[in-house]
Design a protein around this motif. Structure first.
Motif, PDB file in Angstrom:
ATOM      1  N   THR A   1       9.221   9.381  92.922  1.00 24.39           N
ATOM      2  CA  THR A   1       9.205   8.069  93.562  1.00 24.39           C
ATOM      3  C   THR A   1       8.926   6.908  92.836  1.00 24.39           C
ATOM      4  O   THR A   1       7.690   6.615  92.867  1.00 24.39           O
ATOM      5  CB  THR A   1       8.681   8.019  95.299  1.00 24.39           C
TER       6      THR A   1
ATOM      7  N   ARG B   1      13.952  -4.439  95.995  1.00 26.27           N
ATOM      8  CA  ARG B   1      14.002  -2.701  96.230  1.00 26.27           C
ATOM      9  C   ARG B   1      13.734  -2.445  97.500  1.00 26.27           C
ATOM     10  O   ARG B   1      12.998  -3.047  98.742  1.00 26.27           O
ATOM     11  CB  ARG B   1      12.644  -2.726  95.304  1.00 26.27           C
ATOM     12  N   ASP B   2      13.845  -0.808  97.777  1.00 32.19           N
ATOM     13  CA  ASP B   2      14.325  -0.666  98.959  1.00 32.19           C
ATOM     14  C   ASP B   2      13.675   1.012  98.707  1.00 32.19           C
ATOM     15  O   ASP B   2      13.478   1.649  98.170  1.00 32.19           O
ATOM     16  CB  ASP B   2      15.219  -0.411  99.581  1.00 32.19           C
ATOM     17  N   ASN B   3      11.898   1.316  98.719  1.00 32.31           N
ATOM     18  CA  ASN B   3      11.205   2.068  98.765  1.00 32.31           C
ATOM     19  C   ASN B   3      11.661   3.671  99.235  1.00 32.31           C
ATOM     20  O   ASN B   3      11.884   4.983  98.773  1.00 32.31           O
ATOM     21  CB  ASN B   3       9.542   2.046  98.370  1.00 32.31           C
ATOM     22  N   ALA B   4      11.911   3.005 100.773  1.00 33.31           N
ATOM     23  CA  ALA B   4      12.039   3.801 101.484  1.00 33.31           C
ATOM     24  C   ALA B   4      13.517   4.836 100.947  1.00 33.31           C
ATOM     25  O   ALA B   4      13.854   6.272 101.035  1.00 33.31           O
ATOM     26  CB  ALA B   4      12.512   3.688 102.825  1.00 33.31           C
TER      27      ALA B   4
ATOM     28  N   ASN C   1      14.084   4.648  97.304  1.00 35.76           N
ATOM     29  CA  ASN C   1      14.603   4.796  96.104  1.00 35.76           C
ATOM     30  C   ASN C   1      15.072   3.785  95.300  1.00 35.76           C
ATOM     31  O   ASN C   1      15.630   4.350  94.322  1.00 35.76           O
ATOM     32  CB  ASN C   1      14.384   6.330  95.751  1.00 35.76           C
TER      33      ASN C   1
ATOM     34  N   SER D   1       8.263   4.019  94.156  1.00 39.39           N
ATOM     35  CA  SER D   1       7.113   3.014  94.703  1.00 39.39           C
ATOM     36  C   SER D   1       5.618   3.254  94.566  1.00 39.39           C
ATOM     37  O   SER D   1       4.937   2.591  94.204  1.00 39.39           O
ATOM     38  CB  SER D   1       6.799   3.943  96.341  1.00 39.39           C
ATOM     39  N   SER D   2       5.674   4.190  93.072  1.00 41.38           N
ATOM     40  CA  SER D   2       4.586   4.469  92.737  1.00 41.38           C
ATOM     41  C   SER D   2       4.799   2.986  90.962  1.00 41.38           C
ATOM     42  O   SER D   2       3.706   3.350  90.241  1.00 41.38           O
ATOM     43  CB  SER D   2       4.166   5.835  91.723  1.00 41.38           C
TER      44      SER D   2
ATOM     45  N   TRP E   1       5.461  -2.365  93.052  1.00 42.17           N
ATOM     46  CA  TRP E   1       5.581  -1.772  93.117  1.00 42.17           C
ATOM     47  C   TRP E   1       5.912  -1.901  94.718  1.00 42.17           C
ATOM     48  O   TRP E   1       6.422  -1.112  95.305  1.00 42.17           O
ATOM     49  CB  TRP E   1       4.272  -0.408  93.188  1.00 42.17           C
ATOM     50  N   SER E   2       5.154  -2.553  94.941  1.00 37.92           N
ATOM     51  CA  SER E   2       5.225  -3.053  96.628  1.00 37.92           C
ATOM     52  C   SER E   2       6.281  -3.930  97.327  1.00 37.92           C
ATOM     53  O   SER E   2       6.958  -4.204  98.318  1.00 37.92           O
ATOM     54  CB  SER E   2       3.894  -3.574  97.442  1.00 37.92           C
TER      55      SER E   2
END
Length: 122
Positions: free
Chosen positions: A28, A72-75, A77, A30-31, A53-54
């Protein structure tokens, strides 16, 4: 390792807009801190923008500040680069990259996509 695939490039007239996407698979995103770089014809690859990352911290090359927006949209990816008020000098292959640190040096990024081409006509 994370695999990155860019999309959204194309041919656009000066003054137009594009949104580039960078979809990740594997680990992912998000890391990672994420960056966008570009390589214009006959030139070395250069930094464009980066995001923590956040998503709470962003960092831009001076030449694109105010016209480019990284998000970014970590959900999902996915990392985005919104490019507005395009200029012919923005013509380049745009690469996204994932790394451990928010930085403007490509040495800080270990994972790279294959790039997406942006061509801006005058």
């Amino acid at each position: 390792q994370v695999q990155l695939v860019e999309s959204g490039g194309g041919l656009v007239q000066a003054g137009g807009s594009l949104r580039l996407s960078c979809a990740a698979s594997g680990r992912t995103v998000s890391s990672y801190a994420m960056g966008w770089f570009r390589q214009a014809p006959g030139k070395e690859r250069s930094f464009v923008a980066a995001i923590s990352w956040s998503g709470g911290t962003t960092y831009y090359a001076h030449s694109v500040e105010g016209r480019f927006t990284i998000s970014r949209d970590n959900a999902k990816n996915t990392v985005y680069l919104q490019i507005d008020s395009l200029k012919p000098e923005d013509t380049a292959v745009y690469y996204c990259a994932a790394g451990d640190y928010l930085d403007n040096s490509d040495f800080s990024y270990d994972n790279w996509g294959q790039g997406t081409r942006v061509t801006v006509s005058s």
